[in-house]
Design a protein around this motif. Structure first.
Motif, mmCIF file in Angstrom:
data_model
loop_
_atom_site.group_PDB
_atom_site.id
_atom_site.type_symbol
_atom_site.label_atom_id
_atom_site.label_comp_id
_atom_site.label_asym_id
_atom_site.label_seq_id
_atom_site.Cartn_x
_atom_site.Cartn_y
_atom_site.Cartn_z
ATOM 1 N N VAL A 63 21.745 -64.778 -4.639
ATOM 2 C CA VAL A 63 23.377 -64.506 -4.470
ATOM 3 C C VAL A 63 23.294 -63.392 -3.271
ATOM 4 O O VAL A 63 24.153 -63.233 -2.398
ATOM 5 N N TYR A 64 22.387 -62.398 -3.372
ATOM 6 C CA TYR A 64 22.417 -61.528 -2.437
ATOM 7 C C TYR A 64 22.221 -61.788 -0.940
ATOM 8 O O TYR A 64 22.575 -61.436 -0.083
ATOM 9 N N VAL A 65 20.923 -62.715 -0.733
ATOM 10 C CA VAL A 65 20.903 -63.565 0.484
ATOM 11 C C VAL A 65 22.018 -64.079 0.982
ATOM 12 O O VAL A 65 22.406 -64.204 2.164
ATOM 13 N N THR A 66 22.743 -64.983 -0.016
ATOM 14 C CA THR A 66 23.787 -65.587 0.346
ATOM 15 C C THR A 66 24.937 -64.815 0.827
ATOM 16 O O THR A 66 25.566 -65.096 1.932
ATOM 17 N N TYR A 67 25.140 -63.832 0.377
ATOM 18 C CA TYR A 67 26.100 -62.583 0.699
ATOM 19 C C TYR A 67 25.781 -62.196 2.169
ATOM 20 O O TYR A 67 26.642 -62.071 2.925
ATOM 21 N N GLN A 68 24.565 -61.850 2.454
ATOM 22 C CA GLN A 68 24.031 -61.441 3.765
ATOM 23 C C GLN A 68 24.269 -62.700 4.626
ATOM 24 O O GLN A 68 24.576 -62.135 5.922
#
Length: 301
Positions: free
Chosen positions: A93-98
């Motif tokens: 989820v964090y990488v997708t947000y980035q």
């Protein structure tokens, strides 16, 4: 020393060895988890590589959790695998947000693909460069001037995205500026960060143009924070100046049979007819050229 030996011996030999192996294979869920682990560890680098790795590893840990819950009935194995699945899910989820946070407009995306991506610049670094110019692409209409000789101050650095710019001095044509070239790289390179100056050439749009502009002070602040970006722009600007010098070199002719090489200011290339065998061959001489009465500069004798 004896205590350490006994510790290792107890650690190795305390548990009974496997005398009989389990005959039946584990269930399909266990093997599916192993496949996910093998494929997941083949991922690459970068944002999309991280998405690939965390998604497959997360599925692998999820399958291991289900296997531990249904087949092994071991709470500790289930707990560890479920915790690892949760960590992979959060990272995904964090990488997708980035990835979504560094999405750009079409022109900036094309600029990244054409100029920065071939140099191995990551999207996070490119995002800092784009934010420095306020993520804005400026339009310059046909026959409008970007800079006027002796009037426009040198207070920014601009990169042409589309169109064509004509560079003149005292009304005489020098060269063109094409997309993915800087508009004012020589002016930028000629000044120190604390100096000020004005353009010595006129830049006029031959077609409708679009360019990206970084304000001088703001860009120097970015250089101070990120030395990698400073070195990157130094390379890009140096390469751009070299291209402009070669463009000028192609246009310089200083007399009949002479062509000036801007890389060697004191040399001239001469196209001479073949000399008779008895005559001493004429060589290129280095030094200040002299002018004949009705022609361009001549070679020194």
């Amino acid at each position: 020393m004896g205590e350490n030996a006994s510790f290792w011996e107890s650690l190795i030999y305390a548990h009974p060895t496997c005398t009989t192996w389990k005959q039946e294979a584990e269930g399909s869920i266990y093997h599916l988890a192993s496949i996910f682990f093998v494929v997941g560890f083949m991922g690459g680098s970068g944002f999309f590589g991280l998405l690939y790795v965390f998604s497959l590893l997360g599925l692998g840990f999820l399958c291991s959790s289900v296997w531990a819950w249904l087949d092994v009935c071991a709470a500790d194995i289930f707990s560890w695998n479920f915790v690892l699945f949760a960590i992979c899910f959060v990272q995904f989820v964090y990488v997708t947000y980035q990835v979504r946070s560094v999405a750009f407009d079409r022109e900036f995306q094309e600029l990244y693909s054409a100029l920065f991506q071939p140099l191995g610049i990551s999207l996070t670094v490119y995002r800092k460069i784009v934010l420095c110019c306020d993520a804005e692409v400026i339009t310059l209409e046909k026959e409008h001037c970007y800079a006027m000789q002796g009037k426009t101050p040198i207070d920014k650095l601009s990169l042409l995205v589309s169109g064509r710019i004509r560079v003149t001095v005292d009304g005489e044509f020098l060269h063109y500026i094409f997309p993915l070239q800087f508009l004012d790289s020589p002016e930028w390179d000629s000044l120190r960060p604390t100096e000020e100056g004005i353009f010595q050439v006129t830049l006029t749009a031959e077609t409708d143009c679009r360019y990206v502009a970084w304000r001088r002070k703001k860009l120097y602040l970015l250089f101070a924070k990120h030395r990698f970006i400073s070195r990157l722009f130094s390379i890009l600007i140096g390469s751009d100046i070299a291209e402009k010098l070669y463009a000028l070199n192609d246009r310089v002719h200083v007399g009949q049979g002479f062509r000036y090489d801007i890389r060697l200011p004191n040399f001239y290339h001469v196209a001479l007819p073949e000399s008779p065998p008895a005559q001493r061959p004429q060589r290129l001489q280095r030094g200040s050229p002299r002018r004949g009465p009705n022609c361009g500069p001549l070679l020194a004798p």
